[in-house]
Design an enzyme around this catalytic site. Structure first.
Site, PDB file in Angstrom:
ATOM      1  N   ASP A  32     -12.275  57.215  75.362  1.00  0.00           N
ATOM      2  CA  ASP A  32     -13.008  56.032  74.950  1.00  0.00           C
ATOM      3  C   ASP A  32     -12.848  55.021  76.096  1.00  0.00           C
ATOM      4  O   ASP A  32     -12.040  55.225  77.005  1.00  0.00           O
ATOM      5  CB  ASP A  32     -12.411  55.504  73.647  1.00  0.00           C
ATOM      6  CG  ASP A  32     -12.995  54.188  73.221  1.00  0.00           C
ATOM      7  OD1 ASP A  32     -14.225  54.067  73.197  1.00  0.00           O
ATOM      8  OD2 ASP A  32     -12.215  53.269  72.934  1.00  0.00           O
ATOM      9  N   ASP A  47     -13.522  50.918  75.914  1.00  0.00           N
ATOM     10  CA  ASP A  47     -13.010  49.603  75.524  1.00  0.00           C
ATOM     11  C   ASP A  47     -11.717  49.755  74.726  1.00  0.00           C
ATOM     12  O   ASP A  47     -11.669  50.480  73.730  1.00  0.00           O
ATOM     13  CB  ASP A  47     -14.048  48.854  74.693  1.00  0.00           C
ATOM     14  CG  ASP A  47     -15.250  48.438  75.518  1.00  0.00           C
ATOM     15  OD1 ASP A  47     -15.100  48.271  76.738  1.00  0.00           O
ATOM     16  OD2 ASP A  47     -16.336  48.281  74.943  1.00  0.00           O
ATOM     17  N   ASP A  61      -8.453  53.984  70.836  1.00  0.00           N
ATOM     18  CA  ASP A  61      -7.695  52.840  70.336  1.00  0.00           C
ATOM     19  C   ASP A  61      -8.077  52.460  68.922  1.00  0.00           C
ATOM     20  O   ASP A  61      -7.510  51.509  68.378  1.00  0.00           O
ATOM     21  CB  ASP A  61      -7.911  51.629  71.252  1.00  0.00           C
ATOM     22  CG  ASP A  61      -9.328  51.082  71.150  1.00  0.00           C
ATOM     23  OD1 ASP A  61     -10.278  51.892  71.140  1.00  0.00           O
ATOM     24  OD2 ASP A  61      -9.497  49.851  71.093  1.00  0.00           O
TER      25      ASP A  61
END
Length: 223
Positions: free
Chosen positions: A13, A15, A171
């Site tokens: 991922d 961000d 995250d």
């Protein structure tokens, strides 16, 4: 697939995972929500929406809007984010060392992110990371956002790696769930949420504050 089995492909991922930037997204969202007189719950917003396509976040607030109007609204928010975070871009600790080790062992890498192309460019081009990745997959290519597994499955297919041999770095719970649905192991990167937020996921093999904490992890020895 055992948790310690060496990975043959890595999917990141972006961000909150390649960079620690989610607070700047939240800042932009808060300004945007206030402009349109919409309630904004900062404490829960990122955990609920991270990884979703931005049209899926905005769309329910403007049920009569067409695709062009949703694109305009989305770009308004993303412009706010890029203006504030652009001068501050830096990689998460230990990331470059991990990318170097993977490249030394010919382990392909990909990015699977809900970010818009200009946001992807801001991060990957500012950090000169684009050439590190075999492919970049995002909703702008027609894939649904997370928790749907489609982006991660497409990344694995483009890398030529079986899903079970991939490790996803995420995250957000939506992203870890997308990895689970894709049949992939995941590492939870704790830039946004504590480890407890990922405790229910049986595909999480580690929860770390940064990539330096993964030194010596058997799944990332690439033997």
């Amino acid at each position: 697939m055992l948790p310690e089995t060496p990975a043959k492909g890595l999917i990141f991922d972006m961000d909150g995972t390649i960079v620690d930037n989610m607070r700047y997204h939240d800042d932009a969202w808060e300004v945007w929500y206030r402009k349109y007189g919409l309630p904004f719950e900062r404490a829960t917003f990122s955990a609920r929406t991270a990884g979703m396509a931005i049209s899926d976040i905005i769309g329910p607030h403007f049920p009569g809007a067409d695709a062009a109007e949703l694109d305009r609204l989305a770009e308004e928010k993303e412009g706010l984010y890029r203006e504030t975070y652009g001068p501050l871009v830096k990689p998460l600790g230990g990331l470059i060392d991990l990318l170097d080790r993977a490249r030394e062992h010919d382990v392909p890498m990909a990015v699977g992110t809900a970010a818009a192309p200009p946001n992807i460019a801001l991060i990957l081009d500012t950090l000169s990371l684009r050439e590190r990745f075999a492919t970049i997959v995002s909703p702008s290519q027609g894939y649904p956002g997370k928790p749907h597994p489609d982006m991660f499955l497409a990344a694995a297919e483009r890398m030529g790696v079986a899903p079970a041999d991939c490790i996803v770095f995420e995250d957000a719970p939506n992203g870890v769930e997308a990895a689970r649905r894709a049949g992939m192991r995941a590492v939870a990167v704790l830039t946004m949420l504590p480890a407890a937020a990922f405790a229910a996921f049986d595909n999480v093999i580690a929860s770390v504050d940064d990539y330096a904490a993964l030194d010596g992890n058997p799944a990332l020895r690439f033997a």
